[in-house]
Motif scaffolding. Structure first.
Motif, PDB file in Angstrom:
ATOM      1  N   TRP A  40      10.139  -8.063  -4.672  1.00  0.00           N
ATOM      2  CA  TRP A  40       8.854  -7.898  -3.989  1.00  0.00           C
ATOM      3  C   TRP A  40       8.006  -6.897  -4.756  1.00  0.00           C
ATOM      4  O   TRP A  40       8.523  -5.945  -5.339  1.00  0.00           O
ATOM      5  N   ARG A  41       6.705  -7.156  -4.800  1.00  0.00           N
ATOM      6  CA  ARG A  41       5.793  -6.217  -5.436  1.00  0.00           C
ATOM      7  C   ARG A  41       4.484  -6.168  -4.674  1.00  0.00           C
ATOM      8  O   ARG A  41       4.134  -7.073  -3.921  1.00  0.00           O
ATOM      9  N   ASP A  42       3.748  -5.073  -4.914  1.00  0.00           N
ATOM     10  CA  ASP A  42       2.379  -4.945  -4.423  1.00  0.00           C
ATOM     11  C   ASP A  42       1.704  -3.957  -5.357  1.00  0.00           C
ATOM     12  O   ASP A  42       2.347  -3.294  -6.175  1.00  0.00           O
ATOM     13  N   GLY A  43       0.393  -3.877  -5.276  1.00  0.00           N
ATOM     14  CA  GLY A  43      -0.257  -2.929  -6.159  1.00  0.00           C
ATOM     15  C   GLY A  43      -1.763  -3.005  -6.123  1.00  0.00           C
ATOM     16  O   GLY A  43      -2.354  -3.860  -5.465  1.00  0.00           O
ATOM     17  N   ASN A  44      -2.352  -2.081  -6.853  1.00  0.00           N
ATOM     18  CA  ASN A  44      -3.796  -2.041  -7.031  1.00  0.00           C
ATOM     19  C   ASN A  44      -4.236  -2.872  -8.230  1.00  0.00           C
ATOM     20  O   ASN A  44      -5.405  -2.836  -8.605  1.00  0.00           O
ATOM     21  N   GLU A  45      -3.286  -3.600  -8.830  1.00  0.00           N
ATOM     22  CA  GLU A  45      -3.553  -4.496  -9.949  1.00  0.00           C
ATOM     23  C   GLU A  45      -2.804  -5.801  -9.705  1.00  0.00           C
ATOM     24  O   GLU A  45      -1.744  -5.813  -9.081  1.00  0.00           O
ATOM     25  N   ALA A  46      -3.353  -6.905 -10.224  1.00  0.00           N
ATOM     26  CA  ALA A  46      -2.755  -8.210  -9.979  1.00  0.00           C
ATOM     27  C   ALA A  46      -1.403  -8.360 -10.657  1.00  0.00           C
ATOM     28  O   ALA A  46      -0.498  -9.004 -10.125  1.00  0.00           O
ATOM     29  N   LEU A  47      -1.236  -7.762 -11.825  1.00  0.00           N
ATOM     30  CA  LEU A  47       0.017  -7.796 -12.573  1.00  0.00           C
ATOM     31  C   LEU A  47       0.501  -6.372 -12.803  1.00  0.00           C
ATOM     32  O   LEU A  47      -0.286  -5.429 -12.790  1.00  0.00           O
ATOM     33  N   THR A  48       1.788  -6.249 -13.059  1.00  0.00           N
ATOM     34  CA  THR A  48       2.351  -4.950 -13.408  1.00  0.00           C
ATOM     35  C   THR A  48       2.428  -4.860 -14.922  1.00  0.00           C
ATOM     36  O   THR A  48       3.325  -5.428 -15.537  1.00  0.00           O
ATOM     37  N   ALA A  49       1.468  -4.191 -15.536  1.00  0.00           N
ATOM     38  CA  ALA A  49       1.421  -4.043 -16.988  1.00  0.00           C
ATOM     39  C   ALA A  49       1.821  -2.627 -17.353  1.00  0.00           C
ATOM     40  O   ALA A  49       1.269  -1.657 -16.835  1.00  0.00           O
ATOM     41  N   VAL A  50       2.808  -2.504 -18.243  1.00  0.00           N
ATOM     42  CA  VAL A  50       3.353  -1.200 -18.613  1.00  0.00           C
ATOM     43  C   VAL A  50       3.060  -0.912 -20.069  1.00  0.00           C
ATOM     44  O   VAL A  50       3.341  -1.726 -20.948  1.00  0.00           O
ATOM     45  N   SER A  51       2.480   0.262 -20.348  1.00  0.00           N
ATOM     46  CA  SER A  51       2.327   0.748 -21.718  1.00  0.00           C
ATOM     47  C   SER A  51       2.110   2.250 -21.654  1.00  0.00           C
ATOM     48  O   SER A  51       1.709   2.783 -20.621  1.00  0.00           O
ATOM     49  N   PRO A  52       2.384   2.962 -22.757  1.00  0.00           N
ATOM     50  CA  PRO A  52       2.174   4.412 -22.752  1.00  0.00           C
ATOM     51  C   PRO A  52       0.723   4.818 -22.506  1.00  0.00           C
ATOM     52  O   PRO A  52       0.471   5.938 -22.083  1.00  0.00           O
ATOM     53  N   SER A  64       1.736   3.331   0.546  1.00  0.00           N
ATOM     54  CA  SER A  64       1.770   4.281  -0.568  1.00  0.00           C
ATOM     55  C   SER A  64       0.630   4.069  -1.548  1.00  0.00           C
ATOM     56  O   SER A  64       0.292   4.977  -2.322  1.00  0.00           O
ATOM     57  N   LEU A  65       0.015   2.873  -1.535  1.00  0.00           N
ATOM     58  CA  LEU A  65      -0.930   2.504  -2.587  1.00  0.00           C
ATOM     59  C   LEU A  65      -2.261   3.225  -2.493  1.00  0.00           C
ATOM     60  O   LEU A  65      -3.094   3.083  -3.388  1.00  0.00           O
ATOM     61  N   VAL A  66      -2.462   4.008  -1.438  1.00  0.00           N
ATOM     62  CA  VAL A  66      -3.674   4.839  -1.384  1.00  0.00           C
ATOM     63  C   VAL A  66      -3.544   6.078  -2.264  1.00  0.00           C
ATOM     64  O   VAL A  66      -4.529   6.791  -2.484  1.00  0.00           O
ATOM     65  N   GLY A 110      -3.680   7.382  -8.633  1.00  0.00           N
ATOM     66  CA  GLY A 110      -2.809   7.306  -9.801  1.00  0.00           C
ATOM     67  C   GLY A 110      -1.739   6.252  -9.697  1.00  0.00           C
ATOM     68  O   GLY A 110      -1.197   5.820 -10.724  1.00  0.00           O
ATOM     69  N   LEU A 111      -1.388   5.810  -8.477  1.00  0.00           N
ATOM     70  CA  LEU A 111      -0.343   4.802  -8.304  1.00  0.00           C
ATOM     71  C   LEU A 111      -0.938   3.418  -8.528  1.00  0.00           C
ATOM     72  O   LEU A 111      -1.864   2.995  -7.836  1.00  0.00           O
ATOM     73  N   ARG A 112      -0.395   2.699  -9.495  1.00  0.00           N
ATOM     74  CA  ARG A 112      -0.930   1.384  -9.841  1.00  0.00           C
ATOM     75  C   ARG A 112      -0.172   0.255  -9.142  1.00  0.00           C
ATOM     76  O   ARG A 112      -0.778  -0.603  -8.511  1.00  0.00           O
ATOM     77  N   THR A 113       1.168   0.234  -9.259  1.00  0.00           N
ATOM     78  CA  THR A 113       1.945  -0.841  -8.647  1.00  0.00           C
ATOM     79  C   THR A 113       3.291  -0.333  -8.172  1.00  0.00           C
ATOM     80  O   THR A 113       3.805   0.681  -8.667  1.00  0.00           O
ATOM     81  N   ILE A 114       3.870  -1.062  -7.200  1.00  0.00           N
ATOM     82  CA  ILE A 114       5.231  -0.811  -6.733  1.00  0.00           C
ATOM     83  C   ILE A 114       5.997  -2.125  -6.878  1.00  0.00           C
ATOM     84  O   ILE A 114       5.492  -3.196  -6.539  1.00  0.00           O
ATOM     85  N   ASN A 115       7.228  -2.029  -7.388  1.00  0.00           N
ATOM     86  CA  ASN A 115       7.975  -3.222  -7.804  1.00  0.00           C
ATOM     87  C   ASN A 115       9.443  -3.041  -7.408  1.00  0.00           C
ATOM     88  O   ASN A 115      10.178  -2.286  -8.052  1.00  0.00           O
ATOM     89  N   PHE A 116       9.877  -3.728  -6.356  1.00  0.00           N
ATOM     90  CA  PHE A 116      11.201  -3.497  -5.797  1.00  0.00           C
ATOM     91  C   PHE A 116      12.203  -4.524  -6.323  1.00  0.00           C
ATOM     92  O   PHE A 116      11.942  -5.722  -6.337  1.00  0.00           O
ATOM     93  N   HIS A 117      13.359  -4.014  -6.732  1.00  0.00           N
ATOM     94  CA  HIS A 117      14.430  -4.789  -7.340  1.00  0.00           C
ATOM     95  C   HIS A 117      15.703  -4.611  -6.502  1.00  0.00           C
ATOM     96  O   HIS A 117      15.999  -3.503  -6.065  1.00  0.00           O
ATOM     97  N   ARG A 118      16.458  -5.691  -6.318  1.00  0.00           N
ATOM     98  CA  ARG A 118      17.768  -5.613  -5.659  1.00  0.00           C
ATOM     99  C   ARG A 118      18.851  -5.987  -6.656  1.00  0.00           C
ATOM    100  O   ARG A 118      18.765  -7.013  -7.324  1.00  0.00           O
TER     101      ARG A 118
END
Length: 247
Positions: free
Chosen positions: A126-138, A170-172, A175-183
């Protein structure tokens, strides 16, 4: 280069994640204590981390030519003497690849004391966020937060129901862009891979429903620990030295 981590439900994500968490330095015989919140504003980079990170990057770059590899994020804890590697694979390769894909071996070769805290394969639930995709870079997400849940009494599904109901609050947090839950495949762990542009306003998270003192949404379902990381590098498929962004 950055990789896009498209985290949908396990039914249609077509991705599994392999997460290897390492503790560097001599083993004191005591388990690490959960770190205080919020995270340190200034990262602490240990000597062992500085020596090990180039070897880890080289090891993961070698994985990028393996069939089924999609991408990895190399992370250095800013509070602990730890390194974590988060990798994504096509589903048919994740579990089979586990015995061969170990960053611990590259650190051992340097003579740096290290041990595995945790190493599991995960489905992206499950994911949610302030962006449509979870893009990771430095540059885009220089810091990452792991919420580490150790599930009690086979309560993984109940925990994920609570996540879906509560975590979007939490998304308010600035600085928090996305949350991405893994099982994890053994259902003993749930990890939230949270992407951030900055931790400067992390305290706002603890003012939201389900996150305040005495009102943690995971109570009775899991024990919990935070870890806070700097994104050191992102390695995509068929990467070569110099292609990935380094922090």
């Amino acid at each position: 280069m950055s990789i896009n981590l498209t985290l949908r439900t396990s039914a249609d994500s077509n991705v599994v994640a392999l997460i290897e968490r390492l503790e560097l330095g001599e083993n004191s015989g005591q388990e690490p204590v959960a770190i205080p919140q919020p995270p340190n504003r200034t990262p602490v980079r240990t000597r062992e981390q500085s020596l090990a990170l180039p070897a880890v990057m080289g090891t993961v770059r070698g994985w990028s030519r393996k069939e089924g590899f999609l991408g990895s994020v190399v992370l250095a804890s800013r509070d602990h003497n730890r390194i974590t590697v988060y990798s994504q694979f096509e589903p048919d390769t994740g579990d089979d690849a586990q015995p061969a894909l170990r960053v611990l071996d590259s650190i051992d070769a340097l003579g740096i004391p290290a041990r595995t805290l945790d190493r599991r394969t995960y489905d992206l639930m499950w994911r949610d966020g302030n962006e449509a995709l979870t893009a990771v870079s430095p540059l885009h997400t220089p810091v990452v937060h792991f919420g580490l849940f150790t599930v009690l009494d086979d309560q993984a599904d109940a925990l994920l129901e609570k996540v879906e109901a509560t975590a979007p609050a939490s998304l308010v947090t600035p600085g928090l862009r996305t949350i991405n839950f893994h099982r994890s495949h053994d259902r003993q762990r749930v990890i939230n891979f949270g992407t951030w542009s900055t931790f400067e306003h992390f305290h706002v998270l603890h003012e939201q429903p389900g996150f305040t003192t005495g009102e943690k949404y995971w109570q009775g379902l899991a024990t919990f620990e935070n870890d806070y990381f700097d994104v050191i590098g992102v390695i995509g498929k068929n990467a070569t030295a110099g292609e990935e962004l380094l922090g």
